[in-house]
Design an enzyme around this catalytic site. Sequence first.
Site: not given
Ligand code: MN
Length: 747
Positions: A63, A88-89, A92-93, A155
Amino acid sequence: MDTVLTNVELEEQMVNDAFQHLIDCYLASKHRKKVDIITKAFNFAKHAHKGVRRLSGEPYIMHPIAVAQIVCSEIGLGSTSICSALLHDVVEDTDYTVEDIENMFGAKIAQIVDGLTKISGGIFGDHASAQAENFKKLLLTMSDDIRVIIIKIADRLHNMRTLGSQAVNKQYKIAGETLYIYAPLANRLGLNSIKTELEDLSFKFEHPEEYANISKKLEATKIERDTVFDEFAAPIRTQLDDLGISYEIKQRIKSPYSIWHKMQTKQIPFEEIYDILAVRIIFDPVEIDTELNDCFDIYVKLCKIYKSHPNRTRDWVSHPKANGYQALHVTLMSKQGEWIEVQIRSRRMNDIAEKGFAAHWKYKDGEKTETASEQELDKWLSTIKEILDDPQPDAMDFLDTIKLNLFASEIFVFTPKGEIRTMPAGSTTLDFAFSIHTFVGSHCIGAKVNHKLVPINHKLNSGDQVEILTSKSAHPTREWLSIATTAKATTKILSILRKEERESRKKGEEMLDEFLRKNEIEKNTLIIEKLCNLYDISKSDALYVAIAEGSVKLTQADANALKDKEELAGWKKLFSFGRKVMKQDKKKGKEVVGQGFDRKKALVLTEDSVQNKYTLCECCKPIPGDSVMGYIDDDKHIVIHKLQCPNAEKLKANHGNRVLAAQWSMGRILLFPVSIRVKGFDKLGLLHDMTQVISQIHSTNINKLEVECNNGIFECKIQMYVHDAKEVQDIIASLRDIPDVKEASRI
Ligand code: MN
């Protein structure tokens, strides 16, 4: 020999191939070749997302790679954006933090990743679609780097392309959000092909049957359209070959979403949509400065073949649209008797129209009114356009310097639960408290903004998360009126104050009645007026309030004064005399100032008299330049008070005959102590800046300094020696010029 790869190895190969493709595309672009940092970002993201899969079953890292691929090839951004997209993630993840990213990739990338983390899920995740209008603006205000929004759109585009693996109810939600928020944003930024794809994908998931229907009809009419196009284009090709320029001539097919939208708004069937086919001519000018003429040369050639529609020629070549869109549009009658629109563009014009930020943002937007913010956006976009028009290899670095400052009249703040609230720019913590509830506002003692404690006068910024702190004992004062900036807060504070005043008026009147009854004095207007005069209060209402609040304490002396018939009568005469004087002077138009109590000559305050004859009041500490008066005390000694000194006010009212006018007559010889209070935000070096201002710039000696810091709020009391009031004012003005100093005043 056959090598049999295991699943793990196959996946590894798929991931590496996808990344290699990204690198190949990047290297083919005009950007500087910063492959190392991109590879580092890829390896880090791959490691961070290790073992996690998407709903489709793919390794998660596919992704971020896909998002980076969109950012690189479909939008044309460089290494900073590609790295940010790959990462980018991560925050957050995974367990990694923005600080980790900053340590490894620097502040810029960390800031973009931080922005992306805030937008997704983060503080307002589920509220996004509920408050879409605010969300759109928020995206633009909160991210001070346009790349945050662009990567967010990339995204979303990839998530839309892979939406099939989500549960159906999620598909609806995400598709709806995309249509409502992301497609218009892409449109505004001129990302035209992305906007069209987002719309079509949303349409496909929201209305699968209609989408299938229109697609089927488009498919069924394709051969027919191809024939029309071929016949229409053939003579054009001959003419253009004559011109000797290289060109491309293409069909532009209206997107399923646009067709559906038109069917809906015009209430017509598919068969009645006549502009499904348009023709686009994209040419490479021989030289950059011939592209304008080339457009018209082509136009002239076309008109030799086909009749043009008199009212449908659009010259956006010599007069580009406000957003920078350039093209020459002409509508021609085909041999089959159908009007066909032809769009003539140079390669450069086409690139900007398809990918550029500046193009198309208002095109078919449906918004007719230009608000101030849209004009700002316009201006900003044309700056971007200038940069894009001049494609330096490192042009994108300029994006660093462009800050988004749109919708400057509004800010967006969050409640602790993540709800978005719109406030006027300049709003304070107190305004926000009143916007939640009058009770919260009227008991507000401060707030936690982004988890840091701030006072009620703290000015809020977009993106702040605000938790209001209340206390039962807190309640509005007059001072709050200067802290509140919104109409709502001001009105509420005023009405609370008025209500309280009404109550204390009532209480004060009762107290006065009780006092008069006890002293056997009959209550009448004269009595009230005399009391008012004794305490220098203009209205009976104010007298009641003063009694209730205790600033006027009724004593035996007052009772005696009121009982004294003679004095009362004398005062009555004086009172009516005063009125007569006022009336007369009004008629003559003369000034009456000072005539009331200034019958004696004014005292002249010199160095000598101040040191030897008079005493300067200890409570108000007058200095040269202050408005002052003299007062003959019980020992026949003259004390100098400031006119605003609360004691002086009482003296003026009670013993008017002992009051003397006074005026300064000083050289700058004597020094007087004054104290000032400074409040601000605690920053390293603030104290140094302040003492610098006082001692270096104003060459004033500091005598005493008390500093207190509380939750980032800095408060200090400075005592120093000055010549006069003007000097203090100048120092205070300079102190206020220091950025983190919020308040400075003489005590
Ligand atoms: Mn994403």
